[in-house]
Design an enzyme around this catalytic site. Structure first.
Site, short mmCIF file in Angstrom:
data_model
loop_
_atom_site.label_atom_id
_atom_site.label_comp_id
_atom_site.label_asym_id
_atom_site.label_seq_id
_atom_site.Cartn_x
_atom_site.Cartn_y
_atom_site.Cartn_z
N GLY A 49 -33.41 86.49 34.74
CA GLY A 49 -32.42 87.14 34.04
C GLY A 49 -32.59 87.02 32.58
N ARG A 57 -37.97 90.25 33.66
CA ARG A 57 -38.30 91.26 32.74
C ARG A 57 -38.65 90.71 31.17
NH1 ARG A 57 -33.58 94.53 32.26
NH2 ARG A 57 -33.16 93.34 33.93
N TYR A 64 -28.04 102.14 35.03
CA TYR A 64 -27.11 101.00 34.76
C TYR A 64 -26.78 101.45 33.23
CZ TYR A 64 -30.32 98.20 37.50
OH TYR A 64 -31.00 97.80 38.70
N CYS A 112 -34.12 117.93 37.61
CA CYS A 112 -33.10 118.73 37.94
C CYS A 112 -31.52 118.10 38.09
CB CYS A 112 -33.04 119.51 39.09
SG CYS A 112 -34.55 120.60 39.19
N TYR A 139 -39.11 96.94 35.49
CA TYR A 139 -38.24 97.90 36.23
C TYR A 139 -38.33 99.46 35.90
CZ TYR A 139 -36.50 93.32 37.25
OH TYR A 139 -36.39 91.83 37.55
C1 PLP Z 1 -33.93 86.44 42.65
C2 PLP Z 1 -34.16 86.89 41.50
N1 PLP Z 1 -34.94 86.11 40.79
C3 PLP Z 1 -35.56 86.94 39.64
C4 PLP Z 1 -35.36 88.03 39.05
C5 PLP Z 1 -35.81 88.43 37.82
O1 PLP Z 1 -34.82 88.88 37.06
P1 PLP Z 1 -35.36 89.31 35.54
O2 PLP Z 1 -36.26 90.39 35.54
O3 PLP Z 1 -34.01 89.82 34.89
O4 PLP Z 1 -35.78 88.09 34.75
C6 PLP Z 1 -34.37 88.87 39.94
C7 PLP Z 1 -34.17 90.12 39.60
O5 PLP Z 1 -33.19 91.03 40.16
C8 PLP Z 1 -33.92 88.20 41.15
O6 PLP Z 1 -33.08 88.86 41.86
#
Ligand code: PLP
Length: 457
Positions: free
Chosen positions: A268, A313, A358, A385, A415
């Site tokens: 996250g 990410r 989002y 479309c 993503y």
């Molecule tokens: C359990 C879990 N771990 C890690 C991640 C990776 O999150 P991020 O790409 O935001 O670091 C996610 C993303 O949804 C997740 O659900």
């Protein structure tokens, strides 16, 4: 002679992005004109050196911060952000393990040669086949997401005559991240088991799952897992979640005598998507989380667990950009007297669903030439479309933007390809890696023949 992309020093572009004196942008010393000529557009372009540096950065920052408080760390690259065989290898070569969330991701990581013991498998609704594939590969950890899954994993482990290493995913009530759909630790959603008492006033679902996992001889309870959301820019959420999880671990130890060895604090970690945004600094966040963990450990009088984290990410997002060719350009008069220039590109919501899903914001620039034309208010849109087929909601582009221009959208490494679709039966773009003046295709472009081959008529 190179200079940084005009006005965008560093973020949100990968570190290998520069604008040359002739106005053409290059990535990893390869001009985007050459990339477009060789690989076509749209294309996902990955800066390998940038990916590797970020992977190393996270591993080193967390290893250093947690060593200072007396425990170790494993960094799992969250494959859901983008997983290809080469990407999994890069992650492993930089000392990361790999977190997977489906049988498909697991298969790609195994194909890359990542040993089963360095893999995790997530999922709120894993199939029996996925659980068995994980057990057969000897995965290091299955993250169980519900009480029923405890029984299912135990039964499947028994059927294979193995003991399944599991972590229990809990929801801590800490709510963090950019958008409700990517915030995963509040109560009203599908992931994990709550640490709050159920309606009957009995043990919280999280404690019930932990107790069940301790009791089952077919399971080895490694630890507790928490993931609080995505695109988090404030470290307070990670610290708060760490406190909740460490307290739960201590309570489990009090009740059962089992002090689990590991705590996973999930992923996250937020990145910059727009010029001027400040991404989370891995050194700072690692220090903050390590000192929060150490403080709670001291308060509770329990030895610290081994910690793991799962950034996706933050490793691959900034390393990627999407290269498009501009088609139709249409100025539209707005009610307030302004003009918005709709710049259509040859991809759209099928290669990047995040703006539609989002309301995610991105930044774009013309990358095939520089222009001295006055900037205009532009919206970059796709060719689908749907009027909601928006790639970049609002951006200033040179007023002479025209068909044939190359346009790049920054920070699409995470993503983008992994959430891509064939909407309108568009073929998904290739993933092209760039390093040291050369490019290679990691995932080839889909063809209409690929689509027709799936349709059995
Ligand atoms: C359990 C879990 N771990 C890690 C991640 C990776 O999150 P991020 O790409 O935001 O670091 C996610 C993303 O949804 C997740 O659900």
């Amino acid at each position: 002679m190179t200079r940084p992309v005009a006005g965008v020093l560093g973020a949100p572009w990968s570190t290998g992005v520069r604008r040359r004196d002739d106005g053409v942008v290059e990535v990893g010393e390869v001009g985007v004109d050459a990339l477009a000529a060789e690989h076509g557009t749209p294309a996902y372009v990955l800066d390998e050196a940038d990916f590797r540096a970020r992977a190393r950065g996270y591993r080193t920052a967390f290893a250093t911060a947690f060593a200072e408080v007396g425990t170790g760390v494993d960094v799992y690259y969250a494959g859901k952000a983008l997983l290809t065989v080469a990407v999994a290898r890069w992650a492993r070569e930089e000392g990361l393990r790999v977190d997977t969330a489906s049988g498909g991701e697991l298969a790609v990581a195994l194909r890359a040669g990542v040993p089963g013991g360095e893999l995790g498998l997530h999922g709120n609704n894993k199939s029996d086949d996925e659980i068995l594939a994980a057990l057969d590969a000897g995965v290091g950890r299955l993250i169980v997401d519900s009480l029923v899954e405890i029984d299912r994993v135990a039964a499947l482990a028994a059927s294979r005559g193995v003991v399944a290493p599991v972590m229990v995913r809990v929801t801590t009530g800490v709510h963090a991240g950019g958008h409700e759909y990517i915030s995963t630790a509040h109560e009203d959603q599908k992931f994990g088991l709550s640490v709050n008492p159920g309606r009957d006033g009995g043990d919280p679902p999280a404690m019930r799952a932990l107790l069940a996992a301790v009791e089952r001889p077919e399971l080895h309870l490694l630890g507790i897992h928490s993931h609080i959301g995505s695109q988090i820019l404030d470290p307070a959420g990670f610290e708060a979640a760490a406190r909740v999880v460490l307290r739960l671990r201590a309570e489990l130890a009090e009740r059962t005598g089992v002090l689990v060895d590991e705590v996973d604090l999930g992923g996250g970690y937020g990145i910059a998507y727009l010029p001027g945004e400040v991404p989370l600094d891995p050194d700072r966040i690692a220090k903050d989380v390590a000192s929060a963990v150490a403080a709670v450990g001291a308060e509770l009088g329990t030895p610290l667990p081994r910690i793991s984290i799962e950034p996706g990410r933050a490793i691959v997002g900034p390393a990627g950009l999407t290269l498009y060719t501009v088609g139709t350009v249409k100025p539209v008069a707005l009610d307030d007297g302004r003009v918005r220039t709709y710049v259509s590109v040859d991809g759209g919501m099928s290669d990047n669903i995040r703006p539609a899903l989002y309301e995610a914001q991105y930044h774009a620039e013309l990358v095939g030439r520089s222009s001295a034309a006055e900037p205009v208010l532009a919206r970059v849109v796709g060719k689908h479309c749907e009027s909601g087929d928006i790639v970049v909601h609002e951006v200033q582009l040179p007023g002479d933007v025209r068909a044939g221009d190359l346009l790049a959208v920054a920070a699409t490494g995470a993503y983008g390809r992994s959430m891509a679709s064939n909407y309108n039966l568009l073929t998904r773009p290739p993933v092209v890696a760039v390093a040291d003046g050369g490019s290679r295709v990691l995932v080839r472009r889909e063809t209409v023949e690929d689509l027709l081959a799936l349709d059995l008529g």
